[in-house]
Design an enzyme around this catalytic site. Structure first.
Site, PDB file in Angstrom:
ATOM      1  N   ASP A 193       0.881  -1.174   0.000  1.00 18.46           N
ATOM      2  CA  ASP A 193       0.000   0.000   0.000  1.00 18.46           C
ATOM      3  C   ASP A 193       0.917   1.221   0.000  1.00 18.46           C
ATOM      4  O   ASP A 193       2.016   1.156  -0.523  1.00 18.46           O
ATOM      5  CB  ASP A 193      -0.951  -0.032   1.195  1.00 18.46           C
ATOM      6  CG  ASP A 193      -2.256   0.707   0.928  1.00 18.46           C
ATOM      7  OD1 ASP A 193      -2.183   1.897   0.559  1.00 18.46           O
ATOM      8  OD2 ASP A 193      -3.341   0.124   1.091  1.00 18.46           O
ATOM      9  N   HIS A 236       1.224   2.045  -3.329  1.00 23.49           N
ATOM     10  CA  HIS A 236       0.205   2.905  -3.931  1.00 23.49           C
ATOM     11  C   HIS A 236       0.708   4.344  -4.058  1.00 23.49           C
ATOM     12  O   HIS A 236       0.435   5.005  -5.044  1.00 23.49           O
ATOM     13  CB  HIS A 236      -1.073   2.868  -3.096  1.00 23.49           C
ATOM     14  CG  HIS A 236      -1.744   1.536  -3.110  1.00 23.49           C
ATOM     15  ND1 HIS A 236      -2.933   1.293  -2.452  1.00 23.49           N
ATOM     16  CD2 HIS A 236      -1.409   0.360  -3.703  1.00 23.49           C
ATOM     17  CE1 HIS A 236      -3.291   0.042  -2.631  1.00 23.49           C
ATOM     18  NE2 HIS A 236      -2.382  -0.542  -3.381  1.00 23.49           N
TER      19      HIS A 236
END
Length: 428
Positions: free
Chosen positions: A249, A283
């Site tokens: 992430d 991300h």
């Protein structure tokens, strides 16, 4: 230098002068001198840490070897030193992380599973060494909870919206909100140095409501669901240097509480320095939000290296009118980028809920300078609200060799380009 670049240098210097790692007495407690032996070392960690704390502080030394344990709770004055050649493996049974402790889950307070390495209300604590901490999370343990998390988290948010005290928001056995890996909570003078973290159940390094935090020389490499690398939340004075992020992430995500709970506490995250770090998968590289209801300000990031087609965005700012809050005085300078998947800069006012609330976010004073980017899909994607646009964004000395898609900027009050070149074309 421009005014913004001078401000970034001065601001970072002021934060570094304020943030100093804790100093510990020259006193060692060897882990293997504690406990009753056997495969599980949970008691040995607890006894060694308590002895070190009661003696007035020092190091608890984990010698080379392989150690299985449940949660480790640091106490004031204790430096847990995981030596090179040592691997601390955490038990996979959720019940090992009970009873519940005060924590936050995606920006909302609760009584939840204990983080694997946890401290609450402590001063002068550290996790150091060249060893490895292995959370042993995988698709059958912790990460398997992903489909069950949304319903439990929605229940937690309803309790927060109804102003139920955090002490009565108990989400232990029967619930599916996995704990953070390393979480100092309401602590002062924190050092995390040198260790490698892998296979995390949730966010990897998550200081909450802390002052004076140093994270240096850490490798955060974990690719599970929501495996953010380092997420300081509602902290004042954080220095993150010389770290290597390869995550499932956001690599670094600066946060300040979520929605009604974040506004109730109203504690900003401020005075953050990030330098000399590398970013691979994830991300976002340097991210702010989406849990930012208490506000984020005075962020100085410099001398960064980012390179992966699986890194979505280099500098990512995500919010909406349900979150509210502010992001201001952010400087990201001297960044070298190989390949990034989506865009170099993203400011998104429509993250998750979109424009569904009355709390207009304020994003202003965002400064990027001295970037060299080899390849990206788009240079930037900026999207504010017509009723509440993004404020000032300055891009200075930016060179992007190859961008497949055009830059997009909607509802931005003041976008300033100075020596910005994309695909060989000077844009301003």
């Amino acid at each position: 230098m421009t005014t913004e670049q001078t401000s970034a240098v001065d601001g970072a210097a002021a934060v570094r002068a304020m943030v100093r790692p804790p100093i510990f007495p020259d006193r060692d407690f060897r882990l293997t001198d504690f406990g009753s032996g056997g495969r599980d070392h949970t008691d040995a960690f607890r006894e060694a840490i308590e002895a070190c704390h009661q003696a007035g502080g020092g190091r608890v030394v984990v010698p080379p070897g392989d150690y299985l344990t449940g949660p480790i709770r640091l106490l004031s004055g204790v430096n847990l030193h995981v030596s090179a050649g040592a691997t601390v493996r955490f038990r996979r049974e959720p019940e090992a992380y009970l009873p519940e402790v005060p924590t936050r889950w995606q920006g909302v307070e609760l009584m939840g599973y204990s983080p694997f390495v946890y401290a609450h209300g402590a001063r002068d604590i550290a996790l150091t060494g060249a060893g490895t901490l292995d959370g042993q999370a995988d698709d059958a343990h912790w990460w398997a909870w992903k489909p069950l998390e949304p319903a439990d988290f929605a229940q937690l948010e309803r309790l927060a919206d109804d102003d139920v005290p955090a002490s009565r928001r108990v989400f232990g056995e029967g619930y599916h909100l996995p704990p953070s890996f390393v979480q100092p909570y309401s602590c002062e003078n924190v050092l995390i140095e040198g260790v490698t973290l892998t296979n995390s159940p949730f966010w990897q390094i998550h200081p909450v409501l802390c002052r004076n935090v140093t994270v240096t020389g850490v490798t955060a490499r974990s690719h599970g669901h929501n495996n953010d690398g380092c997420n300081p939340e509602s902290c004042d004075g954080v220095v993150i240097t010389d770290c290597d992020f390869d995550t499932g992430d956001d690599c670094i995500a600066i946060k300040a509480g979520r929605n009604s709970d974040g506004r109730r506490l109203a504690v900003a995250c401020r005075n953050i320095v990030i330098s000399n770090c590398t970013f691979a998968n994830g991300h976002g590289g340097v991210t702010i939000g989406s849990e930012m209801s208490g506000g984020v300000e005075h962020v100085y990031a410099a001398h960064l290296r980012m390179d992966s087609p699986n890194l979505w965005t280099c500098a990512r700012f995500k919010t909406n009118s349900v979150r509210g809050g502010f992001i201001r005085d952010v400087h990201v300078t001297d960044v070298t980028v190989g390949r990034v998947g989506n865009q170099v800069l993203e400011i998104d006012f429509a993250y998750e809920e979109g424009d569904a609330g009355p709390f207009l976010p304020e994003v202003d004073g965002i400064h990027l300078s001295g970037w060299r980017v080899a390849s990206t899909d788009a240079p930037w994607r900026l999207a504010g609200y017509p009723r509440g646009p993004i404020g000032t964004v300055t891009l200075t000395d930016i060179v992007i060799d190859s961008a497949l898609s055009p830059a997009v900027a909607h509802e931005v009050t003041d976008l300033r380009l100075d020596r910005v070149t994309v695909n060989g074309r000077l844009l301003g």
